[in-house]
Write a protein that holds these residues in place. Sequence first.
Motif, mmCIF file in Angstrom:
data_model
loop_
_atom_site.group_PDB
_atom_site.id
_atom_site.type_symbol
_atom_site.label_atom_id
_atom_site.label_comp_id
_atom_site.label_asym_id
_atom_site.label_seq_id
_atom_site.Cartn_x
_atom_site.Cartn_y
_atom_site.Cartn_z
ATOM 1 N N UNK A 159 30.017 -26.549 21.971
ATOM 2 C CA UNK A 159 30.593 -25.235 22.222
ATOM 3 C C UNK A 159 29.483 -24.257 22.574
ATOM 4 N N UNK A 160 29.830 -23.199 23.287
ATOM 5 C CA UNK A 160 28.890 -22.106 23.502
ATOM 6 C C UNK A 160 28.805 -21.275 22.226
ATOM 7 N N UNK A 161 27.742 -20.455 22.107
ATOM 8 C CA UNK A 161 27.534 -19.766 20.836
ATOM 9 C C UNK A 161 26.813 -18.436 21.031
ATOM 10 N N UNK A 162 27.237 -17.441 20.259
ATOM 11 C CA UNK A 162 26.518 -16.177 20.099
ATOM 12 C C UNK A 162 26.029 -16.094 18.657
ATOM 13 N N UNK A 163 24.799 -15.653 18.471
ATOM 14 C CA UNK A 163 24.302 -15.294 17.147
ATOM 15 C C UNK A 163 23.992 -13.801 17.149
ATOM 16 N N UNK A 164 24.628 -13.076 16.227
ATOM 17 C CA UNK A 164 24.356 -11.651 16.031
ATOM 18 C C UNK A 164 23.758 -11.524 14.636
ATOM 19 N N UNK A 165 22.481 -11.214 14.569
ATOM 20 C CA UNK A 165 21.758 -11.228 13.299
ATOM 21 C C UNK A 165 21.347 -9.808 12.932
ATOM 22 N N UNK A 166 21.747 -9.383 11.739
ATOM 23 C CA UNK A 166 21.293 -8.114 11.183
ATOM 24 C C UNK A 166 20.342 -8.424 10.039
ATOM 25 N N UNK A 167 19.124 -7.893 10.135
ATOM 26 C CA UNK A 167 18.084 -8.210 9.158
ATOM 27 C C UNK A 167 17.151 -7.012 9.020
ATOM 28 N N UNK A 168 16.348 -6.964 7.963
ATOM 29 C CA UNK A 168 15.340 -5.904 7.858
ATOM 30 C C UNK A 168 14.500 -5.825 9.130
ATOM 31 N N UNK A 169 14.141 -4.608 9.524
ATOM 32 C CA UNK A 169 13.577 -4.408 10.857
ATOM 33 C C UNK A 169 12.133 -4.866 11.024
ATOM 34 N N UNK A 170 11.518 -5.409 9.970
ATOM 35 C CA UNK A 170 10.169 -5.953 10.155
ATOM 36 C C UNK A 170 10.204 -7.383 10.698
ATOM 37 N N UNK A 171 11.414 -7.958 10.830
ATOM 38 C CA UNK A 171 11.556 -9.315 11.349
ATOM 39 C C UNK A 171 11.826 -9.318 12.853
ATOM 40 N N UNK A 172 11.404 -10.415 13.513
ATOM 41 C CA UNK A 172 11.876 -10.742 14.853
ATOM 42 C C UNK A 172 12.832 -11.929 14.729
ATOM 43 N N UNK A 173 13.755 -12.025 15.665
ATOM 44 C CA UNK A 173 14.766 -13.079 15.646
ATOM 45 C C UNK A 173 14.681 -13.875 16.944
ATOM 46 N N UNK A 174 14.686 -15.198 16.831
ATOM 47 C CA UNK A 174 14.757 -16.072 17.997
ATOM 48 C C UNK A 174 15.934 -17.018 17.797
ATOM 49 N N UNK A 175 16.585 -17.370 18.899
ATOM 50 C CA UNK A 175 17.754 -18.236 18.805
ATOM 51 C C UNK A 175 17.959 -18.935 20.136
ATOM 52 N N UNK A 176 19.078 -19.641 20.251
ATOM 53 C CA UNK A 176 19.436 -20.311 21.492
ATOM 54 C C UNK A 176 19.777 -19.278 22.568
ATOM 55 N N UNK A 177 19.517 -19.641 23.825
ATOM 56 C CA UNK A 177 19.959 -18.812 24.934
ATOM 57 C C UNK A 177 19.068 -17.625 25.204
ATOM 58 N N UNK A 178 19.700 -16.507 25.581
ATOM 59 C CA UNK A 178 18.984 -15.291 25.947
ATOM 60 C C UNK A 178 19.304 -14.161 24.980
ATOM 61 N N UNK A 179 18.310 -13.342 24.697
ATOM 62 C CA UNK A 179 18.535 -12.145 23.891
ATOM 63 C C UNK A 179 19.155 -11.074 24.781
ATOM 64 N N UNK A 180 20.324 -10.582 24.365
ATOM 65 C CA UNK A 180 21.026 -9.577 25.167
ATOM 66 C C UNK A 180 20.975 -8.188 24.549
ATOM 67 N N UNK A 181 20.591 -8.116 23.264
ATOM 68 C CA UNK A 181 20.585 -6.810 22.608
ATOM 69 C C UNK A 181 19.646 -6.838 21.418
ATOM 70 N N UNK A 182 18.954 -5.728 21.220
ATOM 71 C CA UNK A 182 18.168 -5.505 20.010
ATOM 72 C C UNK A 182 18.198 -4.006 19.754
#
Length: 526
Positions: A159-182
């Motif tokens: 299946x296709x997938x979106x990950x929307x991650x909310x975390x403390x702002x000192x972190x960076x997030x990496x995941x599958x695909x392309x980052x569309x928003x930060x």
Amino acid sequence: MRRIFFVLLLLPALFTMPAFAQVPGAQIDVKHYTFDIKLNDADNNIEGKATVSVRFLNGAEGFSLDLVKKNAEGKGMLVSAVTENGKPVKFTQDDEQLKINTRAYKGNTRDYTISYSGIPADGLIISTNAFGHRTFFGDNWPNRAHNWLPCVDNIADKATVDFIVTAPDHYQVVSNGLQTEEKQLDGKLKLTHWVEAVALPTKVMVIGVAEFAVDRPGDVNGIPVFTYVFPESKEVGFKSYAVAKNILPYFIKNVGPYSYEKLANVQSKTIFGGMENASAIFYFEESVKSPDIEELMAHEIAHQWFGDGASEKSFGHLWLSEGFATYMTNLYLENKYGADTLKTRLIGQRKKVLDFEKGRLTPVVDTAVKTKFMQLLNANSYEKGGWVLHMLRRKLGDDVFWKGVRNYYSKYQGSNANTDDLRRVMEQTSGKDLKPFFTQWLRNAGHPNLAVSWKYNEKDGYITINVTQNQAYVYNLPLEVSVDGQLLTVPVKEKSTTARFRVKAKPADVKVDPNINLLASFEEKR
């Protein structure tokens, strides 16, 4: 993936098999996931909201998703609500599954939202790195995603997938695909949204959340290549991981188009040496200093084609992932460093197979393993699978072999295959009946043990080569023998085989399998 056995020994022995999909009798096919995950620094609890787009393959009064329930130790996920179009839907939750009560007709596509929370028992590794900094890394193989994500946790369902991650702002997030928003949120939080438009199995759907230093060593055919390492590893990590941009073109040229929007290589806390998460490969923490980083990266990048793009239908056919990645690594290194490098690697890999079979004798296609999938991370799936591909290459020739590999990937890119699917593609490409070859090497346990002797007759100038198969199963194979540089091939088809060849003079130098083309053990006698 690459194995790290000392880590695996610490894992629970049993990984239970979740609900099947896209197999006979399946009720649903998941088309898309949106996972909205909230992380914090106060504790290891996560809050999740998963929207799952489901296509019903048959009429149903309900369906199940895989999700580990909160246990007596406080680990696992507790579902608080299930809704469809904002309206509550009845559900029940047991130890391994979430059962959703809903009426649907064959062909319906419906969206369900599951609200849940808890401390992951596995799958999402929440820990600290070597520098004492908190990190979060998805680590789903083989079917550990349902420890933190409600899903159909089976490689047969993509299946296709979106990950929307909310975390403390000192972190960076990496995941599958392309980052569309930060974007920055109140309370020193940050929201990061990644979108993967290519269908994936859950085993390679992940997030990595940490304090990262990020580099972009280059682009390949318009595909951006990124490096994510812990800031303290920046100097060595940027340099060692940059080799990825030189590996990617080899597989694009020889196998086919790269399936994904980017390639990120990530220093992580994976339990494996490397984990081939689609477009976001995770490597073990000390990999930035590894002298074998090029080999490791070639293996994991090869998985983007074999294992991720074209996935096995079930773990019994794991060699289609690990055997391919092993041999594609060999071919990349042969192309870069020469034929002697390939021979050296094949000798070492042959020894691993023979040593493994002293303790455990099972076929490469091991469908007897139903639950304990970690035990399939062995020399059968990796080295023997790679050796079978090497012998197939020698049987068909380079041009036909590579054409068959490209045809196989083209046909099964974005879907799943088993061993017979590969065989049929190779047969169609070569025009040869390959069933006996696939049967003896992949569905039969063990290997040939050959006693080889020779005798020279000075009167007629012939050398007589005798070959006896000492194992019970009788193989049909070509045995190469070099006599003073003259390459002879003995067609071995029976328990005992005798072949005569005219040679120029009394042999001074006789070598069995001089070019390292046969997976066998040898007893040479004069």
